[in-house]
Design an enzyme around this catalytic site. Structure first.
Site, mmCIF file in Angstrom:
data_model
loop_
_atom_site.group_PDB
_atom_site.id
_atom_site.type_symbol
_atom_site.label_atom_id
_atom_site.label_comp_id
_atom_site.label_asym_id
_atom_site.label_seq_id
_atom_site.Cartn_x
_atom_site.Cartn_y
_atom_site.Cartn_z
ATOM 1 N N ASP A 39 0.834 -1.197 -0.018
ATOM 2 C CA ASP A 39 0.194 -0.089 -0.077
ATOM 3 C C ASP A 39 1.022 1.088 0.001
ATOM 4 O OD1 ASP A 39 -3.210 0.413 0.919
ATOM 5 O OD2 ASP A 39 -1.848 2.158 1.047
ATOM 6 N N ILE A 40 0.398 2.170 -0.856
ATOM 7 C CA ILE A 40 1.013 3.458 -0.925
ATOM 8 C C ILE A 40 1.316 4.239 0.607
ATOM 9 C CG2 ILE A 40 -0.464 5.205 -1.751
ATOM 10 C CD1 ILE A 40 1.336 5.861 -3.875
ATOM 11 N N ASN A 97 -12.957 -3.128 2.490
ATOM 12 C CA ASN A 97 -14.094 -2.302 2.405
ATOM 13 C C ASN A 97 -14.975 -2.302 1.032
ATOM 14 O OD1 ASN A 97 -12.730 -1.169 4.800
ATOM 15 N ND2 ASN A 97 -11.327 -0.110 3.615
ATOM 16 N N GLU A 105 -12.533 3.149 -1.224
ATOM 17 C CA GLU A 105 -12.269 4.208 -2.133
ATOM 18 C C GLU A 105 -11.950 3.886 -3.547
ATOM 19 O OE1 GLU A 105 -11.896 7.703 -0.860
ATOM 20 O OE2 GLU A 105 -12.396 7.321 0.999
ATOM 21 N N VAL A 106 -10.976 2.738 -3.684
ATOM 22 C CA VAL A 106 -10.655 2.353 -5.139
ATOM 23 C C VAL A 106 -11.685 1.248 -5.524
ATOM 24 C CG1 VAL A 106 -8.899 1.292 -6.485
ATOM 25 C CG2 VAL A 106 -8.418 2.706 -4.545
ATOM 26 N N HIS A 110 -10.063 -5.217 -3.519
ATOM 27 C CA HIS A 110 -8.761 -5.389 -2.972
ATOM 28 C C HIS A 110 -8.916 -5.700 -1.413
ATOM 29 C CE1 HIS A 110 -9.800 -1.036 -2.737
ATOM 30 N NE2 HIS A 110 -9.428 -1.158 -1.511
ATOM 31 N N HIS A 112 -6.937 -5.815 2.130
ATOM 32 C CA HIS A 112 -5.779 -5.210 2.976
ATOM 33 C C HIS A 112 -5.405 -6.335 3.659
ATOM 34 C CE1 HIS A 112 -6.914 -0.934 2.147
ATOM 35 N NE2 HIS A 112 -8.087 -1.310 2.067
#
Ligand code: 5GP
Length: 125
Positions: A39-40, A97, A105-106, A110, A112
């Site tokens: 993750d960024i 999420n 958000e994306v 995904h 996490h």
């Protein structure tokens, strides 16, 4: 801005661009079904995102539409990434999420993967 988990797939989302190699990522694992990368903006000493290669907006979209091989391949990849990161002992946390209440958000599914420290209670109160 949280996304609508029932929206059509957006080919311009950031993870679609990562899958197409248009923007860089720090890959930790890749196979036919999944890509895993750091993750960024990590929220734990280990914070890896695992995404399916297919075009799925959310966990809801994926579990409704993906075929059995895609689902098995993705789930196995998540487990493998955690094992290879050395997280099985003392443990880790998975989080997906979904939609507005999930604060997704994306708009590409995904999971996490958090680890590297005790992660505390499951949700902030
Ligand atoms: P969400 O809230 O959708 O579950 O989480 C999206 C995650 O994607 C966030 O943890 C965020 O830091 C991460 N992220 C957003 N843009 C990028 C990017 O360009 N590269 C990487 N590696 N992670 C990103």
């Amino acid at each position: 801005m949280p996304i609508d988990a029932t929206a059509p797939y957006d080919e311009q989302n950031i993870f679609a661009k990562i899958l197409r190699g248009e923007i860089p990522n720090r890959t930790v694992y890749e196979d036919e079904f999944a890509l895993a990368f750091h993750d960024i903006a990590p929220q734990a000493p280990v914070h890896i995102l695992v995404i399916p290669k297919g075009r799925y907006v959310s966990w809801d979209d994926f579990t409704a539409k993906a075929d059995d091989a895609e689902i098995a391949g993705f789930i196995r990849a998540v487990g493998r990434v955690a094992r290879e990161a050395g997280l099985v002992e003392p443990g880790y946390r998975l989080l997906a999420n979904i939609g507005v209440h999930g604060h997704q958000e994306v708009p590409h599914l995904h999971v996490h993967l958090f680890g590297g420290r005790s992660l505390g209670p499951m949700l902030a109160r």
